[in-house]
Design an enzyme around this catalytic site. Structure first.
Site, mmCIF file in Angstrom:
data_model
loop_
_atom_site.group_PDB
_atom_site.id
_atom_site.type_symbol
_atom_site.label_atom_id
_atom_site.label_comp_id
_atom_site.label_asym_id
_atom_site.label_seq_id
_atom_site.Cartn_x
_atom_site.Cartn_y
_atom_site.Cartn_z
ATOM 1 N N HIS A 98 32.812 28.543 39.173
ATOM 2 C CA HIS A 98 32.984 28.148 40.573
ATOM 3 C C HIS A 98 32.616 29.261 41.550
ATOM 4 O O HIS A 98 32.703 29.091 42.757
ATOM 5 C CB HIS A 98 34.400 27.604 40.818
ATOM 6 C CG HIS A 98 35.470 28.644 41.001
ATOM 7 N ND1 HIS A 98 36.339 29.015 40.006
ATOM 8 C CD2 HIS A 98 35.808 29.391 42.074
ATOM 9 C CE1 HIS A 98 37.160 29.951 40.459
ATOM 10 N NE2 HIS A 98 36.861 30.191 41.721
ATOM 11 N N ASP A 104 35.288 26.221 33.497
ATOM 12 C CA ASP A 104 34.916 27.042 34.660
ATOM 13 C C ASP A 104 34.459 28.419 34.181
ATOM 14 O O ASP A 104 35.183 29.411 34.276
ATOM 15 C CB ASP A 104 36.152 27.151 35.573
ATOM 16 C CG ASP A 104 35.844 27.834 36.885
ATOM 17 O OD1 ASP A 104 34.663 28.136 37.148
ATOM 18 O OD2 ASP A 104 36.807 28.066 37.654
ATOM 19 N N SER A 111 39.154 35.369 41.366
ATOM 20 C CA SER A 111 38.457 34.380 40.545
ATOM 21 C C SER A 111 37.404 35.010 39.657
ATOM 22 O O SER A 111 36.672 35.899 40.083
ATOM 23 C CB SER A 111 37.742 33.366 41.448
ATOM 24 O OG SER A 111 38.671 32.456 41.950
#
Ligand SMILES: *[C@@H]1O[C@H](CO)[C@@H](O)[C@H](O)[C@H]1NC(C)=O
Ligand SMILES: *[C@@H]1O[C@H](CO)[C@@H](O)[C@H](O)[C@H]1NC(C)=O
Ligand SMILES: *[C@@H]1O[C@H](CO)[C@@H](O)[C@H](O)[C@H]1NC(C)=O
Ligand SMILES: *[C@@H]1O[C@H](CO)[C@@H](O)[C@H](O)[C@H]1NC(C)=O
Ligand SMILES: *[C@@H]1O[C@H](CO)[C@@H](O)[C@H](O)[C@H]1NC(C)=O
Ligand SMILES: *[C@@H]1O[C@H](CO)[C@@H](O)[C@H](O)[C@H]1NC(C)=O
Length: 762
Positions: free
Chosen positions: A515, A568, A690
């Site tokens: 992502h 992801d 992230s």
């Protein structure tokens, strides 16, 4: 008035008498000041307090380095009326001992920052340094200059170190040279060296030290690192000749390491902890080599505190991690006064005798013994340890008179002399062993851990994933990089600009979250930041990136999951492979041979074995990083596994954009779940975290088990950093054990222009 004063004095006196307290004088603080410096006291002005003088770098306290407060209230040594205590400039030993050459400038004395140059008379060639500078630790930079002429001798001229004199000018086989240090200098290293058939001198070059000369962290790391590595690697079989034929001498034997740390009263709580942590670092460091020694670890003053016992290792009752735990848990309460260094040696002698009796002499032959002692050498009880050391030598050398020296390599005694005032004459003769220095002189226990951390030889361990330095002297950027050498920052300047964290998983690839990319991003939009302090290079360009083919963010919109983060994961290939160094090195990832090696799994290991070791508890402690000055900070979390997992993932239903009633629709088995505050208040992930590695330290190695993906609550606002979870907040991380096919397809591909990782078959 007068009488009341008298009364109270009487009361105090009689009270002291009735309590049985000896009336003892404190030491006085008059005349102990130092001009240009300061002093610290271990116990204020009370008995046994050690006064240590400090001067700024390049200076040393004169005429004395320390004073001890004696029971009768006088200092030893007593302050002198006519020689004021002051800070003197550090001096280096006289370099004008060079034979067949000139030293310039010629001076009576040489001080810090003084430079010298060396030139040989014609017909002589110079080996060593042409230019040397006097350093703040009282040593000359570079190597001893030697002017020599090719004389056809077997050995080369061994030179004369500054401050020394040499007798012996013949360099043929079996010729000997002897060294002495002049004035108030003392000799460290080999007093006598013999020219051997192979053209090498025995022993090592001596050096002349002042009381204020110390070894630097770097010097000790290199010297001790080299020496201990020898001990660790000669465990392999060596060849030797006997009766004219090559035989293999089995060195499959056992390595026993004995560590003793002096915690006599001059050591305070802080220093004790530093010493203890340094020992932990040392044994972890040793564990990064492929040997598993047995350990005996003691702390001593007048008494012995045995923390790790060698019989437990022989019985198989204890593993390295238990030993580390015992060390971590060990505290000393009231220390006894006095120091009995001999008792420490006697204790080790006893353990060796125990091993010999237990395994029988034939097998004892295969045991090597390495003793490592940390002390200032100021023993005041128990007498000299020298006779004990002689007995230890006899035991290990097995009285093999016919073959003197044949068992030398089975015993090493290293001494780390640490303190403001060292008893070198007592300590140096206790060292035993061949090859490299066994005596190290350090000012401060604080330096020990950095010393042991420095032992890794980068060039030898290029292939080792996850190796990192455990300890930060100061939490600056450089040290952070050494602790997280696999750290990469990802800057996406594409359609939607994004910042993520990634991890170097091989010299060519960075692993992160899918992502972090938006449809249509190109490799040129992506910049990887991995700073190399040596070259100053920071930004790395990207050759290509690949998202996990199953990553489909809108796949479950119809099932009540607006954004679905399963798979992801993305791999970014760098344009050029990165140069591995102590601050840049890949992390270990699941299901590779490299990781099995890091975890010391022997034989044919499996993915499942790794997973069972790394994610075995119902609550497994893991970490990930967040951007924070000076580079990153470490977040602490517990993955909720097994029966705890369902409760954890239920909280996913609180996340915005999720309307399904079944948490498993959003959080598949491919996720690890962390967060919450019961039992432990976890940190929570922030947007910028992230893609970062969720990792676990396994002894000295770091192994990545997950990738930070998404969470239920945005608690961080615009700032990243160490934000704590609330009761409902949870984070979900891609579990790498479930992603092996993807990782293997790219990282394990043997038909590419990059070096592949070796994945396990099952
Ligand atoms: C030294 O004195 C200070 C102040 O009186 C006190 O706080 C401290 O605990 C003393 N230290 C020791 C080791 O006795
Ligand atoms: C104090 O004791 C030491 C030895 O314990 C002794 O050498 C010294 O002379 C004594 N000093 C005084 C002032 O009594
Ligand atoms: C050597 O050091 C001393 C002390 O700092 C200084 O006074 C002197 O000028 C230096 N000599 C040279 C030649 O630099
Ligand atoms: C020892 O001998 C073996 C076989 O003769 C040889 O392959 C090996 O390289 C030798 N090892 C050393 C350290 O000399
Ligand atoms: C070590 O070597 C000896 C002698 O070669 C052998 O008898 C013994 O079985 C070996 N031990 C191990 C653990 O390999
Ligand atoms: C880049 O990666 C994509 C998808 O993984 C692949 O199809 C493409 O061939 C790669 N391009 C280059 C230049 O390697």
């Amino acid at each position: 008035m007068g009488s009341s004063v008298l009364c109270s004095w009487l009361a105090v006196l009689s009270c002291l008498l009735c309590l049985g307290v000896e009336v003892q004088g404190d030491c006085s603080d008059s005349n102990i000041q130092i001009e240009g410096g300061e002093y610290i006291l271990s116990r204020n002005l009370t008995r046994d307090s050690l006064l240590v003088y400090k001067c700024k770098e390049g200076y040393y306290p004169y005429p004395t380095l320390t004073r001890l407060c004696q029971p009768n209230g006088s200092w030893r040594p007593a302050p002198k009326k006519f020689i004021r205590q002051r800070c003197r400039r550090v001096e280096c030993p006289d370099p004008n001992v060079l034979q067949n050459g000139d030293v310039s400038p010629p001076q009576e004395s040489y001080f810090v920052d003084n430079e010298t140059t060396y030139e040989c008379y014609s017909g002589y060639t110079l080996r060593g340094s042409v230019k040397r500078t006097c350093l703040p630790n009282g040593k000359w930079s570079g190597l001893t200059p030697i002017c020599s002429r090719d004389s056809g001798d077997v050995c080369a001229d061994p030179g004369i170190p500054p401050g020394a004199s040499r007798t012996g000018n013949l360099f043929g086989i079996d010729d000997k040279v002897h060294y002495r240090c002049t004035g108030n200098l003392f000799l460290v290293g080999s007093k006598e060296r013999t020219c051997q058939e192979n053209g090498q001198w025995t022993g090592q070059e001596p050096a002349c030290y002042y009381k204020h000369t110390y070894d630097t962290v770097l010097e000790v790391s290199e010297a001790f690192g080299g020496a201990i590595k020898d001990s660790l690697t000669t465990m392999e079989s060596l060849n030797d000749t006997q009766e004219g034929r090559m035989i293999r001498i089995s060195k499959n034997g056992t390595l026993n390491i004995y560590i003793a740390v002096d915690i006599s009263e001059s050591i305070n709580e802080d220093q004790f902890k530093q010493a203890r942590n340094a020992v932990i670092t040392l044994i972890k460091k040793i564990a990064s080599f492929s040997v598993s020694p047995n350990y005996e670890i003691i702390f001593f003053s007048s008494e012995i505190y045995e923390v790790v016992k060698i019989p437990d290792f022989l019985d198989g009752n204890i593993e390295l991690k238990d030993a580390i735990k015992r060390l971590e848990d060990f505290e000393v309460g009231d220390k006894n006064t006095g120091t009995d260094l001999n008792a420490a040696f006697v204790k080790f002698e006893g353990e060796m005798a125990y091993i010999r009796d237990r395994v029988k002499p034939e097998a004892f032959k295969e045991h090597r013994h390495v003793l490592i002692m940390f002390t200032d050498g100021a023993y005041n009880m128990g007498g000299s340890p020298r006779p004990t050391v002689e007995r230890i030598k006899n035991m290990v050398y097995m009285n093999d008179m016919a073959n003197v020296g044949s068992r030398d390599e089975y015993l090493d005694i290293y001494i780390f002399a640490i303190g403001a005032d060292l008893f070198d004459d007592d300590l140096q003769p206790l060292t035993v062993g061949t090859g490299g220095s066994h005596y190290f002189r350090m000012k401060d226990i604080k330096e020990l851990q950095a010393t042991f951390d420095g032992i890794i030889d980068e060039s030898e361990v290029v292939g080792l994933c996850g190796l990192h330095q455990d300890y930060e002297i100061t939490p600056d950027k450089t040290n952070r990089r050494k602790r997280y050498p696999w750290l990469a920052f990802i800057i996406n300047k594409g359609k939607k600009s994004k910042k993520c964290i990634g991890s170097l998983v091989s010299p060519d690839f960075v692993l992160t979250a899918a992502h972090c990319f938006t449809y249509g991003d190109l490799p040129k939009d992506i910049i990887i930041e991995i700073e190399d302090e040596k070259t100053g290079r920071r930004e790395r360009s990207v050759k290509n990136f690949t998202l996990h083919p199953n990553y489909k963010i809108h796949a479950k919109v119809n099932q009540g999951v607006e954004e679905f983060y399963d798979y992801d994961l993305a791999l970014i290939q760098l344009s050029n492979p990165i140069e591995i160094s102590v601050s840049i090195r890949p992390i270990c990832i699941p299901c590779t041979q490299e990781t099995s090696d890091a975890m010391k799994l022997v034989g044919k290991s499996t993915c499942k074995q790794q997973e069972e070791l790394l994610l075995k508890n119902q609550r497994e402690r893991l970490n990930f990083l967040t951007r924070k000055d000076p580079l990153v900070a470490e977040k602490d979390v517990f993955a909720k596994l097994g029966e705890n997992r369902n409760l954890c993932i239920e909280k996913a239903l609180n996340a915005p954009g999720i309307t399904t009633k079944d948490p498993k629709v959003a959080v598949t088995d491919n996720f690890l779940c962390t967060g919450g505050l019961t039992d432990h208040r976890d940190h929570i992930a922030c947007t910028g975290d992230s893609g970062g590695a969720v990792f676990k330290n396994y002894e000295l190695r770091t192994i990545q088990v997950g990738v930070v993906s998404w969470g239920t609550h945005e608690l961080c606002g615009s700032t990243d950093g160490l934000i704590e979870s609330n009761a409902d907040s949870r984070d979900f991380h891609i579990n790498l054990f479930k992603m092996t096919p993807f990782l293997k397809r790219i990282l394990g591909d043997e038909n590419q222009d990059y070096a592949p990782l070796k994945f396990l078959e099952s």
